[in-house]
Design a protein around this motif. Structure first.
Motif, short mmCIF file in Angstrom:
data_model
loop_
_atom_site.label_atom_id
_atom_site.label_comp_id
_atom_site.label_asym_id
_atom_site.label_seq_id
_atom_site.Cartn_x
_atom_site.Cartn_y
_atom_site.Cartn_z
N GLU A 40 0.84 -1.21 0.00
CA GLU A 40 0.00 0.00 0.00
C GLU A 40 0.86 1.25 0.00
O GLU A 40 0.56 2.23 -0.69
N LYS A 41 1.94 1.22 0.77
CA LYS A 41 2.85 2.37 0.84
C LYS A 41 3.50 2.60 -0.53
O LYS A 41 3.58 3.74 -1.00
N GLU A 42 3.96 1.52 -1.18
CA GLU A 42 4.57 1.65 -2.50
C GLU A 42 3.56 2.14 -3.53
O GLU A 42 3.89 2.94 -4.39
N SER A 43 2.33 1.66 -3.43
CA SER A 43 1.29 2.10 -4.35
C SER A 43 1.02 3.59 -4.18
O SER A 43 0.85 4.32 -5.17
N LYS A 44 0.98 4.04 -2.94
CA LYS A 44 0.75 5.47 -2.66
C LYS A 44 1.90 6.31 -3.20
O LYS A 44 1.69 7.35 -3.82
N GLU A 45 3.13 5.84 -3.01
CA GLU A 45 4.30 6.56 -3.52
C GLU A 45 4.27 6.64 -5.04
O GLU A 45 4.57 7.67 -5.63
#
Length: 73
Positions: A40-45
């Motif tokens: 999720e963090k990578e997707s947001k980035e």
């Protein structure tokens, strides 16, 4: 000359052999909750970087249009 040909033939025979399959068990050390959080963090980035890229492209187009208008006057 003959030794070179025999050496090449030996190399070809060795290359044609099928590699042996080695069974290796992969162990997942990251928990599912942690893995989802990381994804999720990578997707947001990635979405933030994509938005910055779009904004940068639009700003560059404005600069190109402004310079074109300024130089033609």
């Amino acid at each position: 000359m003959c030794s070179a040909i025999s050496l090449l033939m030996q190399c070809m025979v060795r290359l044609r052999r099928k590699p042996q399959n080695v069974s290796v068990k992969m162990v997942n050390t990251v928990g599912n909750d942690e893995e989802k959080g990381i994804q999720e963090k990578e997707s947001k980035e990635e979405s933030i970087l994509a938005m910055l890229g779009i904004i940068g492209t639009v700003l560059n187009l404005f600069v190109i249009i402004f310079v074109y208008i300024y130089t033609t006057l």
